[in-house]
Design a protein around this motif. Structure first.
Motif, mmCIF file in Angstrom:
data_model
loop_
_atom_site.group_PDB
_atom_site.id
_atom_site.type_symbol
_atom_site.label_atom_id
_atom_site.label_comp_id
_atom_site.label_asym_id
_atom_site.label_seq_id
_atom_site.Cartn_x
_atom_site.Cartn_y
_atom_site.Cartn_z
ATOM 1 N N ALA A 122 0.842 -1.193 0.000
ATOM 2 C CA ALA A 122 0.000 0.000 0.000
ATOM 3 C C ALA A 122 0.883 1.250 0.000
ATOM 4 O O ALA A 122 1.956 1.271 0.599
ATOM 5 N N GLU A 123 0.426 2.291 -0.692
ATOM 6 C CA GLU A 123 1.133 3.567 -0.731
ATOM 7 C C GLU A 123 0.539 4.487 0.332
ATOM 8 O O GLU A 123 -0.671 4.675 0.383
ATOM 9 N N LYS A 124 1.388 5.057 1.165
ATOM 10 C CA LYS A 124 0.938 5.935 2.247
ATOM 11 C C LYS A 124 1.219 7.385 1.871
ATOM 12 O O LYS A 124 2.350 7.723 1.510
ATOM 13 N N ILE A 125 0.195 8.231 1.975
ATOM 14 C CA ILE A 125 0.328 9.654 1.695
ATOM 15 C C ILE A 125 0.204 10.383 3.032
ATOM 16 O O ILE A 125 -0.872 10.432 3.632
ATOM 17 N N TYR A 126 1.322 10.935 3.508
ATOM 18 C CA TYR A 126 1.363 11.523 4.843
ATOM 19 C C TYR A 126 0.786 12.939 4.863
ATOM 20 O O TYR A 126 0.650 13.596 3.832
ATOM 21 N N ARG A 127 0.487 13.392 6.067
ATOM 22 C CA ARG A 127 -0.020 14.741 6.287
ATOM 23 C C ARG A 127 0.944 15.766 5.683
ATOM 24 O O ARG A 127 2.172 15.629 5.771
ATOM 25 N N GLU A 130 -3.686 -0.485 -2.124
ATOM 26 C CA GLU A 130 -4.379 0.689 -1.615
ATOM 27 C C GLU A 130 -3.451 1.906 -1.543
ATOM 28 O O GLU A 130 -2.277 1.788 -1.211
ATOM 29 N N THR A 131 -4.004 3.068 -1.834
ATOM 30 C CA THR A 131 -3.376 4.340 -1.507
ATOM 31 C C THR A 131 -4.080 4.861 -0.265
ATOM 32 O O THR A 131 -5.287 5.154 -0.303
ATOM 33 N N ILE A 132 -3.349 4.937 0.851
ATOM 34 C CA ILE A 132 -3.937 5.357 2.124
ATOM 35 C C ILE A 132 -3.635 6.839 2.317
ATOM 36 O O ILE A 132 -2.473 7.242 2.426
ATOM 37 N N VAL A 133 -4.694 7.637 2.352
ATOM 38 C CA VAL A 133 -4.551 9.087 2.460
ATOM 39 C C VAL A 133 -4.719 9.469 3.927
ATOM 40 O O VAL A 133 -5.820 9.397 4.483
ATOM 41 N N PHE A 134 -3.622 9.858 4.558
ATOM 42 C CA PHE A 134 -3.657 10.220 5.978
ATOM 43 C C PHE A 134 -4.421 11.534 6.174
ATOM 44 O O PHE A 134 -4.557 12.343 5.255
ATOM 45 N N GLU A 135 -4.892 11.761 7.390
ATOM 46 C CA GLU A 135 -5.542 13.019 7.738
ATOM 47 C C GLU A 135 -4.600 14.189 7.423
ATOM 48 O O GLU A 135 -3.426 14.191 7.811
ATOM 49 N N PHE A 161 -9.583 6.440 2.824
ATOM 50 C CA PHE A 161 -9.627 7.788 3.384
ATOM 51 C C PHE A 161 -9.327 7.755 4.881
ATOM 52 O O PHE A 161 -10.221 7.636 5.711
ATOM 53 N N GLY A 162 -8.041 7.839 5.209
ATOM 54 C CA GLY A 162 -7.604 7.803 6.594
ATOM 55 C C GLY A 162 -7.069 6.437 6.988
ATOM 56 O O GLY A 162 -7.265 5.443 6.285
ATOM 57 N N ARG A 163 -6.386 6.425 8.132
ATOM 58 C CA ARG A 163 -5.871 5.151 8.662
ATOM 59 C C ARG A 163 -7.009 4.474 9.420
ATOM 60 O O ARG A 163 -7.113 4.548 10.646
ATOM 61 N N THR A 164 -7.851 3.802 8.680
ATOM 62 C CA THR A 164 -9.088 3.274 9.249
ATOM 63 C C THR A 164 -8.831 2.231 10.331
ATOM 64 O O THR A 164 -9.633 2.078 11.248
ATOM 65 N N ALA A 165 -7.702 1.509 10.242
ATOM 66 C CA ALA A 165 -7.393 0.517 11.281
ATOM 67 C C ALA A 165 -7.153 1.175 12.634
ATOM 68 O O ALA A 165 -7.308 0.543 13.675
ATOM 69 N N LYS A 166 -6.780 2.463 12.621
ATOM 70 C CA LYS A 166 -6.571 3.220 13.859
ATOM 71 C C LYS A 166 -7.779 4.071 14.215
ATOM 72 O O LYS A 166 -7.715 4.887 15.140
ATOM 73 N N GLY A 167 -8.833 3.930 13.432
ATOM 74 C CA GLY A 167 -10.020 4.731 13.697
ATOM 75 C C GLY A 167 -9.957 6.130 13.121
ATOM 76 O O GLY A 167 -10.834 6.957 13.396
ATOM 77 N N GLY A 218 -7.831 18.212 3.898
ATOM 78 C CA GLY A 218 -6.718 17.914 3.005
ATOM 79 C C GLY A 218 -7.179 18.054 1.567
ATOM 80 O O GLY A 218 -8.048 18.874 1.246
ATOM 81 N N LEU A 219 -6.634 17.215 0.690
ATOM 82 C CA LEU A 219 -6.985 17.264 -0.727
ATOM 83 C C LEU A 219 -6.789 15.895 -1.351
ATOM 84 O O LEU A 219 -5.771 15.237 -1.126
#
Length: 277
Positions: free
Chosen positions: A87-92, A118-123, A149-155, A161-162
């Motif tokens: 998965a690709e992580k997009i940080y704040r 997945e591309t995971i878009v952080f808050e 949309f967000g790190r759903t595993a962490k709630g 953002g964008l």
């Protein structure tokens, strides 16, 4: 296909600029160029599988100002697969956008798969991604994307953002499909709105360019449940998902992908092992 020729010195906000250029020729790899943090690995494919180019972002994720460029071309008569290894992580971001540019070319009689994770878009992340697919008259391809949309595993869910995710597909130089998702401002409200995402925390798109989209559409519809659907635009089969559960969406996406690669290209009805790990 050559991507944006702007030099790094002209984009002072770029923290990392990863590039990969891959050319598949019949039965072999024709060209490879790579620039960190984007790397390409070539695991030994099982019998019956084409060359598999596995993408790795060695930085572990992308922050504001970072940029990735992927160019993949299947030369005439070639069969090739590009697969994301994780998965690709997009940080704040503190302000600048993270940019991902994907340019794909499929020449006469060729087949190209570009299988995402997945591309995971952080808050607070800011993502601008574009995917361009250029097809010869009889070329076939399957390309997809998954967004969480967000790190759903962490709630965590995405509230600001964008996300700008745009597609353009051309056949023989003629535009046959264009689409864009744009989320900014109060993203949380848009994700919750019944007329928006209706509470979904993940979405996905799969596009298959094939001479027989209508026949395959009916088979896909039989496999889908929940908030997912399949439609045909010209010679494109387009499948879309919305889900509150990213893992459930991923499972359905993978099942449909495996079926379609078998039916459309005569390849084994399975996904690369690296995608399943």
């Amino acid at each position: 296909m050559m991507l944006d020729a702007t030099s790094p010195s002209e984009t002072p906000l770029a923290r990392m600029w990863g590039k990969a250029e891959i050319v598949f020729e019949p039965g072999r790899l024709g060209r490879l160029y790579q620039q960190a943090p984007l790397r390409v690995l070539f695991p030994d494919p099982p019998d019956g599988e084409p060359i598999q180019a596995a993408l790795v972002t060695t930085s572990g994720g992308l922050a504001g100002g970072d940029r990735l460029e992927l160019s993949a071309r299947a030369a005439a008569g070639a069969v090739g697969m590009v697969v994301a290894s994780a998965a690709e992580k997009i940080y704040r971001s503190t302000g600048p956008d993270t940019k991902v540019d994907i340019g794909l070319t499929v020449e006469k009689g060729a087949w190209l798969e570009v299988l995402p994770q997945e591309t995971i878009v952080f808050e607070g992340a800011r993502l601008r991604r574009s995917t361009r697919l250029d097809l010869a008259a009889d070329a076939r391809a399957m390309v997809g994307e998954m967004l969480v949309f967000g790190r759903t595993a962490k709630g965590e869910s995405l509230s600001q953002g964008l996300v700008h995710d745009a597609w353009e597909i051309r056949r023989d130089g003629r535009l046959i499909w264009a689409d864009a998702l744009h989320l900014d401002g109060d993203i949380a409200a848009k994700l919750k709105a019944p007329g928006g995402f209706g509470g979904a925390l993940a979405c996905a798109t799969l596009v298959l360019a094939t001479p027989r989209p209508m026949i395959l559409r009916d088979g896909v519809r039989e496999m889908l449940d929940g908030r997912a659907g399949a439609t045909v635009v010209g010679d494109l089969l387009i499948v879309r998902w919305l889900d509150e559960d990213a893992a459930r969406l991923r499972k359905s996406f993978g099942t449909v992908w495996a079926m379609l690669r078998h039916e459309a290209a005569g390849l084994p009805r399975r996904l690369p092992r690296i995608w399943e790990i």
